[in-house]
Design an enzyme around this catalytic site. Structure first.
Site, PDB file in Angstrom:
ATOM      1  N   CYS A  82       0.836  -1.200   0.000  1.00 18.32           N
ATOM      2  CA  CYS A  82       0.000   0.000   0.000  1.00 18.32           C
ATOM      3  C   CYS A  82       0.877   1.259   0.000  1.00 18.32           C
ATOM      4  CB  CYS A  82      -0.997  -0.031   1.150  1.00 18.32           C
ATOM      5  SG  CYS A  82      -2.342   1.174   0.952  1.00 18.32           S
ATOM      6  N   HIS A 191      -3.872  -4.451  -0.025  1.00 16.21           N
ATOM      7  CA  HIS A 191      -3.418  -4.952   1.272  1.00 16.21           C
ATOM      8  C   HIS A 191      -3.386  -6.482   1.242  1.00 16.21           C
ATOM      9  CE1 HIS A 191      -3.447  -1.261   3.746  1.00 16.21           C
ATOM     10  NE2 HIS A 191      -4.380  -0.855   2.896  1.00 16.21           N
ATOM     11  N   GLU A 193      -2.460  -8.338   3.675  1.00 17.22           N
ATOM     12  CA  GLU A 193      -2.880  -8.834   4.987  1.00 17.22           C
ATOM     13  C   GLU A 193      -4.398  -8.847   5.155  1.00 17.22           C
ATOM     14  OE1 GLU A 193      -2.762  -4.395   5.632  1.00 17.22           O
ATOM     15  OE2 GLU A 193      -1.714  -5.875   4.400  1.00 17.22           O
TER      16      GLU A 193
END
Length: 213
Positions: A82, A191, A193
């Site tokens: 990001c 992202h 994650e």
């Protein structure tokens, strides 16, 4: 193997750390750090980021980590996420902010008045799940389908000065670069994650990657 997640106070640091730990199958030592020497000594580096680029750049300099980031991008497998990916470029329109200058190009805002194919207005920031289309092969795409969905939250996106930097694109509504890389560097606008199975697979591939393409 030591894997450093750079801690400069910006981004989902603990979420990123947990996602890397979740795919650690070979006993790597994975740690958060804001110590430049520890980061440079690590075998691999993850560079997360979330929020406004001017704030992230200011904190990076305040922590004395800018040169450590530049050094690790020259020498070892490096994964930017990001804003941690946006910071690699020369400049961002967000706050007229100079970046680290590792990649040529700009970070630009989605223009106002975007509409989809049905004429419905698209909101900025671009937020939610979107498909990612691979533009050339890369070891970190192993086990990930072309067109797989990843999770995005951003108002600004990469505009690389060298088209060869783009590894994948997404659409909003036109195509934009969403993964960039060169040599030992791999960086995503989305992202990982927050991207469930596909994001974990990409990070698993990173832990197994030797930095070559």
């Amino acid at each position: 193997m030591k894997v450093a997640v750079i801690d400069y106070g910006m981004g989902n640091l603990h979420s990123v750390l947990k996602s890397v730990e979740a795919v650690n199958e070979h006993g790597a030592e994975i740690f958060l750090s804001r110590d430049p020497e520890a980061i440079v000594r690590a075998d691999k580096v993850v560079f997360p980021g979330q929020g406004a680029m001017p704030d992230c750049m200011r904190e990076l300099h305040a922590c004395g980590l800018a040169e450590a980031v530049r050094e690790t991008t020259r020498t070892k497998p490096f994964f930017g996420i990001c804003v941690g990916a946006q910071l690699l470029f020369d400049h961002s329109e967000e706050g007229d902010t100079p970046g680290l200058g590792i990649f040529p190009g700009e970070v630009v805002r989605f223009r106002d008045g975007l509409t989809d194919a049905e004429g419905e207005r698209l909101k900025v920031p671009h937020m939610g799940w979107n498909r990612v289309f691979q533009t050339r092969p890369h070891p970190l795409f192993a086990g990930i389908d072309d067109g797989e969905r990843f999770y995005f939250v951003h108002s600004y996106h990469f505009a690389p000065g060298d088209p060869a930097l783009t590894l994948a694109e997404s659409e909003y509504p036109g195509r934009f670069s969403c993964i960039v890389g060169r040599g030992n560097i791999f960086a995503t606008q989305f992202h990982t994650e927050k991207s469930h199975r596909a994001g974990l697979q990409m990070m698993k591939n990173f832990l197994a990657w030797d930095g070559s393409v």
